[in-house]
Design a protein around this motif. Structure first.
Motif, PDB file in Angstrom:
ATOM      1  N   ASP A   1      45.468  45.204   1.253  1.00 24.37           N
ATOM      2  CA  ASP A   1      44.817  46.129   2.175  1.00 24.37           C
ATOM      3  C   ASP A   1      45.834  46.661   3.172  1.00 24.37           C
ATOM      4  N   LEU A   2      45.567  47.845   3.686  1.00 20.02           N
ATOM      5  CA  LEU A   2      46.262  48.359   4.853  1.00 20.02           C
ATOM      6  C   LEU A   2      45.384  48.098   6.071  1.00 20.02           C
ATOM      7  N   LEU A   3      46.011  47.920   7.218  1.00 18.25           N
ATOM      8  CA  LEU A   3      45.300  47.486   8.418  1.00 18.25           C
ATOM      9  C   LEU A   3      45.600  48.402   9.590  1.00 18.25           C
ATOM     10  N   LEU A   4      44.564  48.742  10.369  1.00 18.91           N
ATOM     11  CA  LEU A   4      44.711  49.409  11.656  1.00 18.91           C
ATOM     12  C   LEU A   4      43.960  48.583  12.678  1.00 18.91           C
ATOM     13  N   ASP A   5      44.657  48.124  13.735  1.00 23.15           N
ATOM     14  CA  ASP A   5      44.082  47.187  14.699  1.00 23.15           C
ATOM     15  C   ASP A   5      44.364  47.664  16.118  1.00 23.15           C
ATOM     16  N   LEU A   6      43.318  47.749  16.934  1.00 17.29           N
ATOM     17  CA  LEU A   6      43.435  48.097  18.353  1.00 17.29           C
ATOM     18  C   LEU A   6      43.041  46.865  19.162  1.00 17.29           C
ATOM     19  N   ARG A   7      43.943  46.419  20.033  1.00 12.09           N
ATOM     20  CA  ARG A   7      43.759  45.115  20.683  1.00 12.09           C
ATOM     21  C   ARG A   7      43.954  45.202  22.182  1.00 12.09           C
ATOM     22  N   TRP A   8      43.067  44.518  22.902  1.00  8.95           N
ATOM     23  CA  TRP A   8      43.197  44.322  24.350  1.00  8.95           C
ATOM     24  C   TRP A   8      43.467  42.846  24.592  1.00  8.95           C
ATOM     25  N   ARG A   9      44.484  42.570  25.377  1.00  4.95           N
ATOM     26  CA  ARG A   9      44.888  41.184  25.662  1.00  4.95           C
ATOM     27  C   ARG A   9      45.004  40.997  27.167  1.00  4.95           C
ATOM     28  N   TYR A  10      44.278  40.014  27.716  1.00  5.08           N
ATOM     29  CA  TYR A  10      44.304  39.731  29.145  1.00  5.08           C
ATOM     30  C   TYR A  10      44.921  38.351  29.360  1.00  5.08           C
ATOM     31  N   TYR A  11      46.087  38.339  30.017  1.00  2.00           N
ATOM     32  CA  TYR A  11      46.800  37.090  30.265  1.00  2.00           C
ATOM     33  C   TYR A  11      46.170  36.342  31.446  1.00  2.00           C
ATOM     34  N   PHE A  12      46.215  35.020  31.398  1.00  8.37           N
ATOM     35  CA  PHE A  12      45.723  34.202  32.500  1.00  8.37           C
ATOM     36  C   PHE A  12      46.836  33.924  33.510  1.00  8.37           C
ATOM     37  N   SER A  13      47.772  34.847  33.632  1.00  5.46           N
ATOM     38  CA  SER A  13      48.890  34.712  34.556  1.00  5.46           C
ATOM     39  C   SER A  13      49.324  36.094  35.007  1.00  5.46           C
ATOM     40  N   ASN A  14      49.864  36.167  36.221  1.00  3.01           N
ATOM     41  CA  ASN A  14      50.417  37.419  36.734  1.00  3.01           C
ATOM     42  C   ASN A  14      51.940  37.383  36.763  1.00  3.01           C
ATOM     43  N   TRP A  15      52.530  36.398  36.061  1.00  4.53           N
ATOM     44  CA  TRP A  15      53.985  36.238  36.071  1.00  4.53           C
ATOM     45  C   TRP A  15      54.654  36.686  34.774  1.00  4.53           C
ATOM     46  N   VAL A  16      53.897  37.219  33.829  1.00  8.60           N
ATOM     47  CA  VAL A  16      54.475  37.557  32.530  1.00  8.60           C
ATOM     48  C   VAL A  16      55.564  38.614  32.670  1.00  8.60           C
ATOM     49  N   ASP A  17      55.421  39.519  33.644  1.00  7.63           N
ATOM     50  CA  ASP A  17      56.433  40.550  33.871  1.00  7.63           C
ATOM     51  C   ASP A  17      57.512  40.104  34.850  1.00  7.63           C
ATOM     52  N   GLY A  18      57.365  38.916  35.436  1.00  4.22           N
ATOM     53  CA  GLY A  18      58.346  38.420  36.400  1.00  4.22           C
ATOM     54  C   GLY A  18      58.055  38.797  37.836  1.00  4.22           C
ATOM     55  N   LEU A  19      56.968  39.551  38.082  1.00  2.82           N
ATOM     56  CA  LEU A  19      56.595  39.971  39.429  1.00  2.82           C
ATOM     57  C   LEU A  19      55.196  39.480  39.761  1.00  2.82           C
ATOM     58  N   ASN A  20      54.998  39.096  41.037  1.00  3.09           N
ATOM     59  CA  ASN A  20      53.669  38.642  41.463  1.00  3.09           C
ATOM     60  C   ASN A  20      53.548  38.777  42.982  1.00  3.09           C
ATOM     61  N   PRO A  21      53.355  40.016  43.485  1.00  2.27           N
ATOM     62  CA  PRO A  21      53.206  40.205  44.932  1.00  2.27           C
ATOM     63  C   PRO A  21      51.941  39.517  45.458  1.00  2.27           C
ATOM     64  N   ASP A  22      51.957  39.193  46.733  1.00  2.78           N
ATOM     65  CA  ASP A  22      50.823  38.543  47.369  1.00  2.78           C
ATOM     66  C   ASP A  22      49.592  39.429  47.270  1.00  2.78           C
ATOM     67  N   GLU A  23      48.571  38.978  46.542  1.00  4.49           N
ATOM     68  CA  GLU A  23      47.384  39.811  46.323  1.00  4.49           C
ATOM     69  C   GLU A  23      46.573  40.024  47.584  1.00  4.49           C
ATOM     70  N   ASN A  24      46.718  39.146  48.566  1.00  2.00           N
ATOM     71  CA  ASN A  24      45.992  39.327  49.827  1.00  2.00           C
ATOM     72  C   ASN A  24      46.575  40.467  50.656  1.00  2.00           C
ATOM     73  N   LEU A  25      47.882  40.669  50.547  1.00  2.00           N
ATOM     74  CA  LEU A  25      48.542  41.752  51.274  1.00  2.00           C
ATOM     75  C   LEU A  25      48.591  43.033  50.457  1.00  2.00           C
ATOM     76  N   TYR A  26      48.641  42.886  49.130  1.00  4.71           N
ATOM     77  CA  TYR A  26      48.769  44.036  48.249  1.00  4.71           C
ATOM     78  C   TYR A  26      47.701  43.950  47.154  1.00  4.71           C
ATOM     79  N   PRO A  27      46.459  44.287  47.504  1.00  4.75           N
ATOM     80  CA  PRO A  27      45.352  44.139  46.543  1.00  4.75           C
ATOM     81  C   PRO A  27      45.522  44.998  45.293  1.00  4.75           C
TER      82      PRO A  27
END
Length: 262
Positions: A215-241
């Motif tokens: 078979d050939l496959l076409l897949d559209l996917r949404w992925r939500y990580y349980f972390s805000n550090w995957v990109d290496g950045l995590n500003p204070d959410e209280n100061l920067y909502p």
């Protein structure tokens, strides 16, 4: 390191157990997938079109399916149940690589300020190993599709993945710890070290009957990580909502799936 590897070993063992039981009434499918990954993180402006299409990388890997409707060892279909005619289990191991930078109005050519210069000078990347399982639901009969009754087999899927990520944050202005290199919101809010996390994954897609055994496959996917550090950045959410959401991504994959004879 052992604590980070242990979840990967656990998932691998579960996949092996499923593969072992597959010899008693299931069959196997294997293939590969590749496609763009639109990575949404703390780089760029929230809800900005240029950000959404700018930080796009690649994702590729291998996939394995447990097919409950067919028994390869006897070249026959299994006893009919609604579950085995409408569900498959998908296991996969993929790799994500994304280069990241800031987009949006705050880094436009018309912006003349220290913060704008700092944002324009920032760049980074993240490399992620993804391992997980999804349960796929096919509204149409899997048996009929595999018998050539129709060419398209749409599906929806839900599952979980474990991720081992390695981000890098840099600036063309110099070392990140030097005063004036990073905007205030990113000072003491970056991390250039590997980590791990889980995610919830949801997909929709379709298969196209290419040959009798593939078979050939076409897949559209949404992925939500349980972390805000995957990109290496995590500003204070209280100061920067505007940066309070965890990292997430949207992936469009194409692939090729082959039905094994054992």
């Amino acid at each position: 390191m052992l604590n980070r590897i242990r979840p990967i070993l656990l998932l691998f063992m579960l996949m092996c157990v499923g593969t072992t039981y597959a010899q008693f009434g299931f069959s196997h499918e294997i293939g590969f997938i590749i496609g763009p990954n639109a990575f949404q993180s703390d780089y760029g402006e929230r809800n900005d079109f240029d950000t959404n299409i700018g930080n796009v990388g690649a994702e590729f890997g291998i996939v394995h399916y447990l097919n409950f409707s067919y028994r390869a060892e006897c070249n026959c279909f299994t006893r009919y149940t609604y579950f085995n005619d409408h569900f498959k289990v998908r296991n996969e191991l993929t790799f994500t690589t994304v280069n990241l930078e800031h987009f949006g109005r705050y880094v436009g050519d018309d912006k003349v300020s220290l913060t704008a210069d700092q944002l324009r000078a920032m760049n980074g990347n993240t490399r992620v190993i993804n391992l997980g399982t999804q349960l796929e639901f096919f509204p149409r009969s899997i048996r009929e599709f595999e018998s050539g009754g129709y060419l398209l087999a749409p599906y929806a899927a839900l599952g979980a993945q474990y991720h081992y990520f390695t981000p890098t944050v840099e600036s063309d202005l110099g070392p990140l710890l030097d005063p004036g290199v990073l905007p205030v919101k990113y000072q003491n809010a970056f991390r250039n070290e590997s980590g791990s996390t889980w995610s919830i994954v949801a997909s929709v897609g379709t298969r196209y009957k290419f040959t009798e055994t593939s078979d050939l496959l076409l897949d559209l996917r949404w992925r939500y990580y349980f972390s805000n550090w995957v990109d290496g950045l995590n500003p204070d959410e209280n100061l920067y909502p505007e940066n309070k959401a965890n990292d997430w991504s949207f992936v469009i994959s194409v692939g090729y799936i082959y039905y094994l004879n054992f």
